[in-house]
Motif scaffolding. Structure first.
Motif, short mmCIF file in Angstrom:
data_model
loop_
_atom_site.label_atom_id
_atom_site.label_comp_id
_atom_site.label_asym_id
_atom_site.label_seq_id
_atom_site.Cartn_x
_atom_site.Cartn_y
_atom_site.Cartn_z
N SER A 152 0.81 -1.22 0.00
CA SER A 152 0.00 0.00 0.00
C SER A 152 0.85 1.27 0.00
N GLY A 153 2.07 1.19 0.52
CA GLY A 153 2.92 2.37 0.56
C GLY A 153 4.00 2.41 -0.50
N SER A 154 4.00 1.45 -1.42
CA SER A 154 5.06 1.36 -2.43
C SER A 154 4.68 2.15 -3.68
N LEU A 155 5.47 3.17 -3.99
CA LEU A 155 5.21 3.98 -5.19
C LEU A 155 5.50 3.19 -6.46
N THR A 156 6.50 2.31 -6.41
CA THR A 156 6.83 1.51 -7.60
C THR A 156 5.75 0.47 -7.87
N TYR A 157 5.19 -0.12 -6.82
CA TYR A 157 4.08 -1.05 -7.01
C TYR A 157 2.88 -0.30 -7.59
N ARG A 158 2.59 0.89 -7.06
CA ARG A 158 1.46 1.66 -7.55
C ARG A 158 1.63 1.98 -9.03
N TYR A 159 2.83 2.39 -9.41
CA TYR A 159 3.09 2.69 -10.83
C TYR A 159 2.82 1.46 -11.69
N ASP A 160 3.37 0.32 -11.31
CA ASP A 160 3.21 -0.89 -12.12
C ASP A 160 1.76 -1.36 -12.17
N LEU A 161 1.04 -1.21 -11.05
CA LEU A 161 -0.37 -1.60 -11.04
C LEU A 161 -1.19 -0.70 -11.96
N VAL A 162 -0.96 0.59 -11.89
CA VAL A 162 -1.67 1.52 -12.76
C VAL A 162 -1.35 1.23 -14.22
N ASP A 163 -0.09 1.01 -14.52
CA ASP A 163 0.32 0.76 -15.91
C ASP A 163 -0.28 -0.54 -16.44
N LEU A 164 -0.28 -1.57 -15.62
CA LEU A 164 -0.84 -2.86 -16.05
C LEU A 164 -2.35 -2.77 -16.22
N THR A 165 -3.03 -2.07 -15.32
CA THR A 165 -4.48 -1.89 -15.46
C THR A 165 -4.80 -1.10 -16.72
N ARG A 166 -4.02 -0.05 -16.96
CA ARG A 166 -4.19 0.72 -18.19
C ARG A 166 -4.01 -0.16 -19.42
N GLN A 167 -3.01 -1.03 -19.38
CA GLN A 167 -2.72 -1.90 -20.53
C GLN A 167 -3.91 -2.81 -20.85
N VAL A 168 -4.46 -3.47 -19.84
CA VAL A 168 -5.54 -4.42 -20.11
C VAL A 168 -6.82 -3.69 -20.52
N LEU A 169 -7.07 -2.51 -19.95
CA LEU A 169 -8.26 -1.76 -20.33
C LEU A 169 -8.14 -1.22 -21.75
N SER A 170 -6.95 -0.82 -22.14
CA SER A 170 -6.74 -0.32 -23.49
C SER A 170 -6.95 -1.42 -24.53
N LYS A 171 -6.47 -2.62 -24.23
CA LYS A 171 -6.68 -3.74 -25.16
C LYS A 171 -8.16 -4.12 -25.21
N LEU A 172 -8.84 -4.02 -24.09
CA LEU A 172 -10.29 -4.25 -24.09
C LEU A 172 -10.98 -3.21 -24.97
N ALA A 173 -10.56 -1.97 -24.88
CA ALA A 173 -11.15 -0.91 -25.69
C ALA A 173 -10.97 -1.20 -27.18
N ASN A 174 -9.85 -1.80 -27.56
CA ASN A 174 -9.67 -2.18 -28.97
C ASN A 174 -10.76 -3.16 -29.41
#
Length: 371
Positions: free
Chosen positions: A180-202
């Motif tokens: 919960s306090g890791s900025l690097t984990y937050r970055y990777d989680l946001v990026d991965l969520t963005r990735q899967v949602l973008s492919k869904l949008a395709n």
């Protein structure tokens, strides 16, 4: 290593090649190699690729990636968690295992919206072959549509099974209580969520186009609204991490200015570079439009969303009024909007807002939890 074009934000890489290529080149017969280097048009993405490549300058043997990725995850997040390690194993064999020979330049439809007239019916053209595309969609049965092998429909670059990456996202989310306090984990989680949602949008975009071709107005409305909602949801997600903000980019450009005129010019430059570039006409977008596309909060809400909204408006109007799709009218309206946006001076966020972990979990449940 030439990894990125236009500073695009997309998870992509060839980790196996990076882990072995420099060593193989150095030890090959008659090698004259004296070092390794990186050449990219943007570096603020895919940190795992750049960390591994930077290490290769100091390695004399090939990297055993399974163990290296476990060590990487532990170093990056501060502790070892089984779910995250399992997620990285999946990411290694999917997103970071691009072997199709295509240099990645993000063509996802949200940020590289197709500029075309979909009125032509592919089934009216004889002698063409088709391939079946399986589109699993939540809360409904699977739909199989025919896509022409000669790419009469737009195709975004996709080199991995999306279902496996959704499973990796689930594993990331299952471990969020540990980070919960890791900025690097937050970055990777946001990026991965963005990735899967973008492919869904395709997928959703293709559903909308096929609905239009089938003259199904209600289905077109459904899928076009879903596409637009995905843009809004991704924008909210990106706003929750400092690394995905349009405002930071614009602010950094304006800080270089020494007077009011320069401030205005530098902001226009910064807005133009990531959108239309400049050699557009009233009905023709620049040939370099979207070259430097970005998944940034603010850019999605105020630029990509209006573009898609206007396009689907003309598409729906064409169907409901039984008339040809007015491509030039859409282009004229859209390019005019783009030019005005480039000249605007709206202030955007420079600090994240919202709980990224909670937003990512909510969006996963919204789009990928089957009932």
């Amino acid at each position: 290593m030439l990894h990125n074009f236009g500073g695009n934000i997309e998870m992509y890489g060839t980790l196996d090649s990076v882990a072995s290529g420099p060593v193989e080149a150095r030890t090959s017969k008659k090698s004259t190699m004296v070092g390794v280097g990186m050449c990219m048009e943007g570096i603020e993405q895919n940190p795992v690729v750049y960390e591994q490549m930077a290490e290769m300058a100091f390695r004399s043997e090939k990297v055993q990636l399974k163990q290296w990725l476990k060590s990487y995850a532990r170093r990056r997040y501060g502790k070892a968690v089984e779910q995250v390690e399992a997620a990285w194993e999946i990411l290694h064999r999917t997103i970071y295992n691009c072997i199709d020979g295509i240099a990645d330049h993000n063509t996802d439809f949200i940020v590289k919206f197709p500029d075309w007239d979909p009125s032509l019916d592919p089934t009216s053209v004889s002698g063409r072959e088709y391939r079946t595309l399986n589109l699993p969609m939540p809360h409904r049965t699977r739909r199989f549509i025919l896509l022409e092998t000669d790419s009469s429909l737009p195709e975004a670059h996709l080199w991995y099974p999306t279902g496996e990456v959704v499973a990796a996202l689930r594993l990331f989310l299952d471990s969020r209580k540990h980070f919960s306090g890791s900025l690097t984990y937050r970055y990777d989680l946001v990026d991965l969520t963005r990735q899967v949602l973008s492919k869904l949008a395709n997928q959703v975009y293709l559903e909308a186009v096929m609905s239009y071709r089938e003259k199904n107005a209600s289905a077109l409305d459904h899928y076009s609204h879903k596409f637009l909602q995905l843009i809004r949801d991704i924008d909210e997600l990106l706003a929750a991490d400092d690394n995905f903000l349009l405002g930071t980019w614009l602010q950094s450009a304006k800080k270089l200015a020494s007077d009011t005129n320069e401030t205005k010019q530098y902001e226009w430059n910064a807005r133009t570079q990531v959108t239309m570039w400049y050699d557009d006409t009233k009905t023709n977008q620049s040939k370099l439009h979207d070259y430097a596309n970005k998944f940034w909060s603010g850019l999605l809400e105020d630029y990509y969303l209006p573009r898609a909204t206007t396009y689907f408006h003309y598409l729906s109007k064409s169907l409901k009024e039984n008339e040809n799709f007015r491509l030039d009218e859409w282009r004229r309206e859209w390019i005019s909007y783009s030019n005005k946006w480039q000249a605007d001076t709206k202030i955007y966020l420079v600090k994240a807002r919202g709980d990224a972990l909670s937003i990512a979990a909510r969006l996963y449940d919204k789009y990928f939890s089957f009932h």
